[in-house]
Design an enzyme around this catalytic site. Structure first.
Site, PDB file in Angstrom:
ATOM      1  N   LYS A   1      36.338  20.084  37.770  1.00  0.00           N
ATOM      2  CA  LYS A   1      37.056  20.365  37.025  1.00  0.00           C
ATOM      3  C   LYS A   1      38.475  20.327  37.111  1.00  0.00           C
ATOM      4  CE  LYS A   1      37.676  24.802  36.599  1.00  0.00           C
ATOM      5  NZ  LYS A   1      40.111  25.108  36.974  1.00  0.00           N
ATOM      6  N   ASN A   2      39.049  20.500  38.457  1.00  0.00           N
ATOM      7  CA  ASN A   2      41.024  20.742  38.877  1.00  0.00           C
ATOM      8  C   ASN A   2      41.474  19.611  38.852  1.00  0.00           C
ATOM      9  OD1 ASN A   2      40.636  23.124  38.114  1.00  0.00           O
ATOM     10  ND2 ASN A   2      40.866  23.497  40.416  1.00  0.00           N
TER      11      ASN A   2
ATOM     12  N   ARG B   1      45.902  27.211  31.173  1.00  0.00           N
ATOM     13  CA  ARG B   1      47.239  27.146  31.895  1.00  0.00           C
ATOM     14  C   ARG B   1      47.684  26.089  31.975  1.00  0.00           C
ATOM     15  NH1 ARG B   1      50.014  31.151  34.275  1.00  0.00           N
ATOM     16  NH2 ARG B   1      50.904  29.302  35.692  1.00  0.00           N
TER      17      ARG B   1
ATOM     18  N   CYS C   1      48.941  35.708  34.949  1.00  0.00           N
ATOM     19  CA  CYS C   1      46.839  35.725  34.261  1.00  0.00           C
ATOM     20  C   CYS C   1      46.221  36.492  35.882  1.00  0.00           C
ATOM     21  CB  CYS C   1      46.559  34.370  34.066  1.00  0.00           C
ATOM     22  SG  CYS C   1      45.946  33.450  36.049  1.00  0.00           S
TER      23      CYS C   1
ATOM     24  N   ARG D   1      52.225  33.705  38.508  1.00  0.00           N
ATOM     25  CA  ARG D   1      52.034  31.655  38.743  1.00  0.00           C
ATOM     26  C   ARG D   1      52.987  31.399  37.404  1.00  0.00           C
ATOM     27  NH1 ARG D   1      45.289  30.160  36.865  1.00  0.00           N
ATOM     28  NH2 ARG D   1      46.459  28.547  38.600  1.00  0.00           N
ATOM     29  N   PRO D   2      53.919  31.297  38.390  1.00  0.00           N
ATOM     30  CA  PRO D   2      55.037  30.936  37.567  1.00  0.00           C
ATOM     31  C   PRO D   2      55.065  29.201  37.642  1.00  0.00           C
ATOM     32  CG  PRO D   2      56.098  31.657  39.351  1.00  0.00           C
ATOM     33  CD  PRO D   2      54.372  31.893  38.887  1.00  0.00           C
TER      34      PRO D   2
ATOM     35  N   ASP E   1      40.141  29.493  46.003  1.00  0.00           N
ATOM     36  CA  ASP E   1      38.763  29.288  44.908  1.00  0.00           C
ATOM     37  C   ASP E   1      37.536  29.441  45.542  1.00  0.00           C
ATOM     38  OD1 ASP E   1      41.010  28.583  42.870  1.00  0.00           O
ATOM     39  OD2 ASP E   1      41.141  26.689  43.461  1.00  0.00           O
TER      40      ASP E   1
ATOM     41  N   ILE F   1      47.467  32.508  48.591  1.00  0.00           N
ATOM     42  CA  ILE F   1      47.985  31.817  47.616  1.00  0.00           C
ATOM     43  C   ILE F   1      48.234  32.840  45.679  1.00  0.00           C
ATOM     44  CG2 ILE F   1      47.431  29.702  46.042  1.00  0.00           C
ATOM     45  CD1 ILE F   1      47.508  29.365  49.390  1.00  0.00           C
TER      46      ILE F   1
ATOM     47  N   ARG G   1      34.381  28.442  31.772  1.00  0.00           N
ATOM     48  CA  ARG G   1      35.313  27.413  32.003  1.00  0.00           C
ATOM     49  C   ARG G   1      35.223  26.307  33.196  1.00  0.00           C
ATOM     50  NH1 ARG G   1      41.053  30.873  31.744  1.00  0.00           N
ATOM     51  NH2 ARG G   1      41.758  28.228  32.104  1.00  0.00           N
TER      52      ARG G   1
HETATM   53  C1  EPZ Z   1      45.491  25.286  40.819  1.00  0.00           C
HETATM   54  O1  EPZ Z   1      46.411  26.091  40.467  1.00  0.00           O
HETATM   55  C2  EPZ Z   1      43.829  25.238  41.215  1.00  0.00           C
HETATM   56  N1  EPZ Z   1      43.921  24.946  39.400  1.00  0.00           N
HETATM   57  C3  EPZ Z   1      43.524  26.244  40.827  1.00  0.00           C
HETATM   58  O2  EPZ Z   1      42.264  26.390  40.531  1.00  0.00           O
HETATM   59  C4  EPZ Z   1      43.671  26.823  42.570  1.00  0.00           C
HETATM   60  O3  EPZ Z   1      43.115  27.892  42.916  1.00  0.00           O
HETATM   61  C5  EPZ Z   1      45.455  26.503  42.837  1.00  0.00           C
HETATM   62  O4  EPZ Z   1      45.480  24.870  42.211  1.00  0.00           O
HETATM   63  C6  EPZ Z   1      45.325  26.043  44.774  1.00  0.00           C
HETATM   64  O5  EPZ Z   1      44.305  25.607  44.873  1.00  0.00           O
HETATM   65  C7  EPZ Z   1      43.778  23.475  38.584  1.00  0.00           C
HETATM   66  O6  EPZ Z   1      43.966  22.747  40.021  1.00  0.00           O
HETATM   67  C8  EPZ Z   1      44.189  23.274  37.234  1.00  0.00           C
HETATM   68  P1  EPZ Z   1      49.389  25.737  42.666  1.00  0.00           P
HETATM   69  P2  EPZ Z   1      48.532  25.846  40.777  1.00  0.00           P
HETATM   70  O7  EPZ Z   1      50.988  25.783  41.515  1.00  0.00           O
HETATM   71  O8  EPZ Z   1      48.723  24.439  40.020  1.00  0.00           O
HETATM   72  C9  EPZ Z   1      52.655  29.403  42.748  1.00  0.00           C
HETATM   73  C10 EPZ Z   1      40.859  27.238  39.628  1.00  0.00           C
HETATM   74  O9  EPZ Z   1      39.520  28.705  40.089  1.00  0.00           O
HETATM   75  N2  EPZ Z   1      53.930  29.092  42.443  1.00  0.00           N
HETATM   76  O10 EPZ Z   1      49.934  25.683  43.989  1.00  0.00           O
HETATM   77  O11 EPZ Z   1      48.435  26.877  39.208  1.00  0.00           O
HETATM   78  C11 EPZ Z   1      51.819  30.103  42.027  1.00  0.00           C
HETATM   79  O12 EPZ Z   1      52.434  31.188  41.915  1.00  0.00           O
HETATM   80  C12 EPZ Z   1      41.798  27.796  40.125  1.00  0.00           C
HETATM   81  O13 EPZ Z   1      39.878  26.521  39.707  1.00  0.00           O
HETATM   82  C13 EPZ Z   1      55.353  29.280  41.802  1.00  0.00           C
HETATM   83  O14 EPZ Z   1      55.716  30.090  42.841  1.00  0.00           O
HETATM   84  O15 EPZ Z   1      48.510  26.217  41.618  1.00  0.00           O
HETATM   85  C14 EPZ Z   1      50.702  30.523  43.275  1.00  0.00           C
HETATM   86  O16 EPZ Z   1      51.149  31.624  43.831  1.00  0.00           O
HETATM   87  C15 EPZ Z   1      42.081  29.244  39.568  1.00  0.00           C
HETATM   88  N3  EPZ Z   1      55.709  28.045  41.170  1.00  0.00           N
HETATM   89  C16 EPZ Z   1      51.085  29.077  44.024  1.00  0.00           C
HETATM   90  O17 EPZ Z   1      52.562  28.869  43.740  1.00  0.00           O
HETATM   91  C17 EPZ Z   1      55.034  26.991  41.033  1.00  0.00           C
HETATM   92  O18 EPZ Z   1      56.179  26.527  39.824  1.00  0.00           O
HETATM   93  C18 EPZ Z   1      50.185  28.058  44.432  1.00  0.00           C
HETATM   94  O19 EPZ Z   1      50.130  28.064  43.106  1.00  0.00           O
HETATM   95  C19 EPZ Z   1      54.263  27.138  41.457  1.00  0.00           C
HETATM   96  C20 EPZ Z   1      53.433  27.406  41.397  1.00  0.00           C
END
Ligand code: EPZ
Length: 418
Positions: free
Chosen positions: A22-23, A94, A118, A123-124, A306, A328, A398
């Site tokens: 998916k991801n 998102r 969420c 998640r900014p 995850d 995370i 999902r």
């Molecule tokens: C991806 O989310 C995955 N989603 C998530 O999968 C996964 O948990 C996550 O990466 C971590 O591995 C998809 O690929 C669609 P991040 P993403 O940006 O890209 C902070 C699932 O269950 N952050 O690496 O949103 C954020 O808040 C899911 O399949 C900022 O502060 O994750 C988080 O605490 C849910 N500012 C951390 O970084 C930003 O601009 C990691 O987020 C971006 C992120």
């Protein structure tokens, strides 16, 4: 609203094949915006998030055909006439924010709703936005929308504060059509990033370094169509392995690159499970007694957030005390109160869960809150004595393709009810 009814206690056994990731699939489908030519993607999982992605791509006027039985998506973005991802679509998924980089790079403009928080955290998307600004985009926030514009993006050096998966994807996609070289530092090393880089290379993008902390992109004036097969879903694979171990089963999971799962396999081995790594498959045999193991989630190659909720179920019935630290996301313990309803003994202290293993879990009605929390409740119910009903199963749909059918084939007593 669909629910899942499970009568627990059956040990899982047999072979299960994972679907496409998916991801990996989500950003890859969005990357089709970068070319006017036809992109054909294979092994696209038939999931709610994929359908949400296609709704957004169709809204942009992209020609989309998804043959769900064959898991093939054909996308042609030669008539894009909108450059906007509206709130109603981004709110549902998102991951839609990764359409921002491709729209901006190809059309010089994009209006994308801010996704908001969420269930698992705030998640900014500040790292996405500052990276795109460094590439030359003008970005304003207005009425809950990101409004971005540029002439042609310019290659530059972008250093991410944190190896964010989504920010790495957005910036890497944008850089493929920028003028000159972009160097992205402190990038996410998740296998899904490399899968996206491979799909972009199949479109003529010049990318090196994916899978490491530094990605180099030589911008092109245009990209072309492609045929690309999405990688297997490492989190789905890990979920079935966790379910087999929690039910004292023995299963083989096929269709994955075992290297993508190494951190999870090592922890499963520490519980006493016997793991056989094969080419594109993993065989798991459960031990008589489960040992407790500590986990700290971290970016790849660390233990994936995850898989945290699913692993917690194994710890809930292991011998002894274990600690699970979530680094995370700030609110990813929503499954804990539900696991406690099954009889688990878990205390939360900040970002740490302290789990005292109990002899067995006992079935109960349960409420799913997010995708991986739902998976953990399914595993909890599979190993609990008696019947459980898991409500709000749309979260599961999902991200897991035909989960109840795959589990039933492994011997679980599970059915979807209305
Ligand atoms: C991806 O989310 C995955 N989603 C998530 O999968 C996964 O948990 C996550 O990466 C971590 O591995 C998809 O690929 C669609 P991040 P993403 O940006 O890209 C902070 C699932 O269950 N952050 O690496 O949103 C954020 O808040 C899911 O399949 C900022 O502060 O994750 C988080 O605490 C849910 N500012 C951390 O970084 C930003 O601009 C990691 O987020 C971006 C992120």
């Amino acid at each position: 609203m669909d629910k899942i009814k499970i009568r627990g206690g059956n040990s899982l056994s047999g072979v299960v094949e994972v679907s496409g990731s998916k991801n990996a699939a989500l950003p890859i489908l969005f990357s089709s915006v970068l070319t006017d030519e036809l992109c054909v993607y294979k092994r696209v999982p038939d999931l709610q998030d994929i359908h949400s992605t296609l709704v957004l791509l169709k809204y942009l006027n992209i020609d989309c055909e998804f043959k769900s039985e064959q898991h093939e998506a054909q996308l042609k973005a030669n008539c894009v006439n909108k450059h906007e991802a509206p709130y109603d679509l981004v709110r549902k998924m998102r991951a839609s924010v990764v359409v921002l980089g491709p729209l901006l790079a190809k059309y010089g403009k994009a209006k994308v709703s801010l996704p908001g928080g969420c269930a698992i955290g705030a998640r900014p998307i500040n790292y996405h936005l500052s990276g795109l600004e460094k590439l030359g985009a003008k970005i304003q926030l207005e009425n809950g929308y990101v409004i971005a514009s540029c002439k042609r993006l310019r290659g530059t050096r972008v250093c991410l504060e944190f190896p964010s998966v989504g920010a790495t994807e957005n910036i890497m996609m944008a850089a493929t059509l920028a003028k000159g070289e972009t160097v992205i530092e402190n990038t996410a090393r998740e296998p899904e990033i490399s899968d996206l880089a491979c799909a972009l290379r199949a479109m003529g993008a010049q990318i090196e370094g994916d899978g490491t902390e530094r990605i180099f992109v030589q911008g092109q004036t245009s990209l072309h169509g492609c045929q690309y097969q999405i990688m297997g879903d490492r989190i789905e694979a890990g979920t079935y392995l966790a379910a087999a171990l929690a039910t004292k089963g023995c299963i083989e999971v096929t269709g994955i690159n075992t290297k993508h799962l190494e951190a999870v396999l090592k922890k499963l081995e520490k519980t006493g499970a016997q793991i056989e790594r094969k080419e594109n498959a993993v065989l798991l045999r459960s031990p008589k007694k489960l040992k407790s193991v500590n986990i700290v989630t971290s970016p790849f190659p660390g233990f994936p957030t995850d898989m945290q909720a699913q692993f917690m179920v194994i710890m809930a019935i292991a011998n002894g005390i274990s600690h699970i630290k979530e680094t995370i996301f700030e609110n990813r313990f929503m499954h804990v109160p539900e696991l406690i309803r099954l009889g688990a003994n878990i205390i939360i202290d900040g970002n740490m869960a302290i789990i005292h293993g109990v002899k067995n879990l006992i079935g109960a009605p349960l409420m799913a809150t997010d995708l991986r929390a739902s998976a953990s409740l399914i595993i909890g119910a599979l190993c609990a004595e008696g019947e459980s009903i898991v409500n709000r199963i749309y979260h599961l749909d999902r991200g897991y393709e035909k989960m109840e059918i795959k589990l039933r084939a492994l011997g679980a007593d599970i059915e979807r009810i209305l």
